[in-house]
Write a protein that holds these residues in place. Sequence first.
Motif, short mmCIF file in Angstrom:
data_model
loop_
_atom_site.label_atom_id
_atom_site.label_comp_id
_atom_site.label_asym_id
_atom_site.label_seq_id
_atom_site.Cartn_x
_atom_site.Cartn_y
_atom_site.Cartn_z
N LEU A 166 0.86 -1.18 0.00
CA LEU A 166 0.00 0.00 0.00
C LEU A 166 0.89 1.23 0.00
O LEU A 166 1.82 1.32 0.81
N LEU A 167 0.63 2.16 -0.90
CA LEU A 167 1.27 3.48 -0.86
C LEU A 167 0.24 4.45 -0.29
O LEU A 167 -0.79 4.70 -0.90
N ALA A 168 0.53 4.96 0.90
CA ALA A 168 -0.43 5.83 1.59
C ALA A 168 0.10 7.25 1.62
O ALA A 168 1.22 7.50 2.07
N GLY A 169 -0.70 8.17 1.12
CA GLY A 169 -0.32 9.57 1.10
C GLY A 169 -1.33 10.44 1.82
O GLY A 169 -2.35 9.95 2.32
N THR A 170 -1.06 11.72 1.85
CA THR A 170 -1.96 12.64 2.54
C THR A 170 -3.23 12.88 1.73
O THR A 170 -4.30 13.15 2.30
N LYS A 171 -3.14 12.79 0.41
CA LYS A 171 -4.30 13.02 -0.45
C LYS A 171 -5.00 11.73 -0.87
O LYS A 171 -6.21 11.72 -1.08
N LEU A 172 -4.22 10.66 -0.99
CA LEU A 172 -4.73 9.46 -1.63
C LEU A 172 -3.86 8.28 -1.26
O LEU A 172 -2.69 8.44 -0.93
N LYS B 36 3.93 8.95 -6.79
CA LYS B 36 5.17 9.68 -6.60
C LYS B 36 5.10 11.07 -7.23
O LYS B 36 5.76 12.00 -6.77
N LEU B 37 4.30 11.21 -8.25
CA LEU B 37 4.09 12.54 -8.83
C LEU B 37 3.23 13.40 -7.90
O LEU B 37 3.46 14.60 -7.76
N LEU B 38 2.25 12.78 -7.26
CA LEU B 38 1.35 13.53 -6.40
C LEU B 38 2.06 14.09 -5.17
O LEU B 38 1.90 15.27 -4.84
N ASP B 39 2.83 13.24 -4.48
CA ASP B 39 3.45 13.70 -3.23
C ASP B 39 4.52 12.70 -2.82
O ASP B 39 4.29 11.84 -1.97
N PHE B 40 5.70 12.84 -3.39
CA PHE B 40 6.76 11.87 -3.16
C PHE B 40 7.18 11.82 -1.69
O PHE B 40 7.33 10.75 -1.11
N GLU B 41 7.37 12.98 -1.07
CA GLU B 41 7.91 13.01 0.29
C GLU B 41 6.94 12.50 1.35
O GLU B 41 7.35 11.98 2.38
N ASP C 224 24.37 8.00 -3.80
CA ASP C 224 25.09 9.15 -4.35
C ASP C 224 25.19 10.32 -3.38
O ASP C 224 26.11 11.14 -3.49
N ILE C 225 24.25 10.41 -2.42
CA ILE C 225 24.30 11.53 -1.47
C ILE C 225 24.51 11.07 -0.04
O ILE C 225 24.54 11.88 0.89
N ALA C 226 24.65 9.76 0.17
CA ALA C 226 24.81 9.24 1.52
C ALA C 226 26.08 9.78 2.17
O ALA C 226 27.12 9.91 1.53
N GLY C 227 25.96 10.13 3.44
CA GLY C 227 27.09 10.65 4.19
C GLY C 227 27.35 12.13 4.01
O GLY C 227 28.28 12.68 4.59
N LYS C 228 26.51 12.80 3.21
CA LYS C 228 26.71 14.22 2.92
C LYS C 228 25.69 15.12 3.62
O LYS C 228 25.68 16.33 3.41
N ASN C 229 24.81 14.52 4.42
CA ASN C 229 23.79 15.27 5.16
C ASN C 229 22.85 16.03 4.22
O ASN C 229 22.40 17.13 4.54
N LEU C 230 22.59 15.44 3.06
CA LEU C 230 21.71 16.08 2.08
C LEU C 230 20.32 15.44 2.03
O LEU C 230 19.39 16.04 1.50
N ALA C 231 20.18 14.23 2.55
CA ALA C 231 18.91 13.51 2.46
C ALA C 231 17.86 14.14 3.36
O ALA C 231 18.13 14.47 4.52
N SER C 232 16.65 14.28 2.83
CA SER C 232 15.54 14.83 3.62
C SER C 232 14.95 13.75 4.52
O SER C 232 14.75 12.60 4.10
N GLU C 233 14.63 14.12 5.73
CA GLU C 233 14.01 13.21 6.68
C GLU C 233 12.49 13.24 6.63
O GLU C 233 11.81 12.56 7.40
N ALA C 234 11.91 14.03 5.70
CA ALA C 234 10.46 14.21 5.66
C ALA C 234 9.73 12.88 5.48
O ALA C 234 8.71 12.62 6.13
N ASN C 235 10.22 12.03 4.59
CA ASN C 235 9.53 10.77 4.34
C ASN C 235 9.65 9.82 5.52
O ASN C 235 8.71 9.07 5.84
N MET C 236 10.79 9.83 6.21
CA MET C 236 10.94 9.01 7.41
C MET C 236 9.97 9.48 8.50
O MET C 236 9.35 8.66 9.20
N LYS C 237 9.82 10.77 8.65
CA LYS C 237 8.84 11.28 9.62
C LYS C 237 7.44 10.81 9.27
O LYS C 237 6.67 10.40 10.15
N ALA C 238 7.10 10.87 7.99
CA ALA C 238 5.77 10.44 7.56
C ALA C 238 5.56 8.96 7.84
O ALA C 238 4.48 8.54 8.27
#
Length: 326
Positions: free
Chosen positions: A145-151, A265-270, A293-307
């Motif tokens: 299941l992919l669960a988002g805020t809209k759908l 993923k187009l509707l709301d990836f994060e 490619d960005i691991a270890g650089k402190n660039l990854a967003s935590e928004a999806n983990m919070k969700a």
Amino acid sequence: MSTRIPKIAVTLGDPAGVGGEVILKALADPEIAASAELVVVGDRIAIDAAERSTGAKFDTLGVKLRECGVLAAGLPVVYGALRAEYGRAAVRYVHDATMMCLNNDVDAMVTAPLNKEAVTLNGMQFSGHTEYIAELCGVKGSRMLLAGTKLSVIHVSTHVSLKQACNLNTDRIVDTIELGNEAMKLLGKAKPRIAVCGLNPHAGEHGLFGTEDEEFIRPAVETCRARGIECEGPVAPDTIFFKAARGSHDLIVAMYHDQGHIPMKLLDFEATVNVSLGIPIIRTSVDHGTAFDIAGKNLASEANMKAAIRMAVTMAQHRLLQTAQA
């Protein structure tokens, strides 16, 4: 809601990926840290590496660690490296968190991303988290299941070839609709509104573009409607996501992986969270990969983990409430 705070296990994922970073940054949010009794399942070595890249200090977050001891002591984590030992560690974290759920030590689990290729370097056949956790739970027929805020979207099939996905089965479609209906109730929808996609363009156009829609999908919808589920279909896949995103439905049943993943993923990836269904435990996950490619650089967003953590907490609260009322 339930009378106690849920207990949630969070797996670190592949040590060479962004899992440790997004977990530490998510847990540094006081609202997330206070939402549950959180236990990180992994190796302290990987957490130390994430601390260096993010500046966050695990021991100040009020979160417990279940040390797995898979990674060799004294060897630093190499971010972005595809290694068998990292795949072995990531699978061990998932295994231990699953056992914690089955033993009722925790109420739900949240998984950070792992790398399937790194896992298979150990000689293990591995198609994904969902299938592996289902195997550990001793069940077949799990769903994503992919669960988002809209759908939200549930898939009849996921990690199989498109050719295989087109071999529809009415009973499997019925099971998918029912699992989606129950999951939406755990997310607070008392009477979920469900749309079931067709397989073919325009849902077959009355047989002009294929017979699978009328032969397999429509009977499944009729069966579920007779069981009291509010669903309709088969509907044209190219228009239903647009309508549902504007509020016409709560859940869409997709026939195969990309039919559901691309629009979500187009509707709301994060904000889109991966949830495993058809298993006796609650498991949510981020809907992104290891991002070597960005691991270890402190660039990854935590928004999806919070969700993912928030959704695990919500589902655990509703299940605890159901148990208390039973």
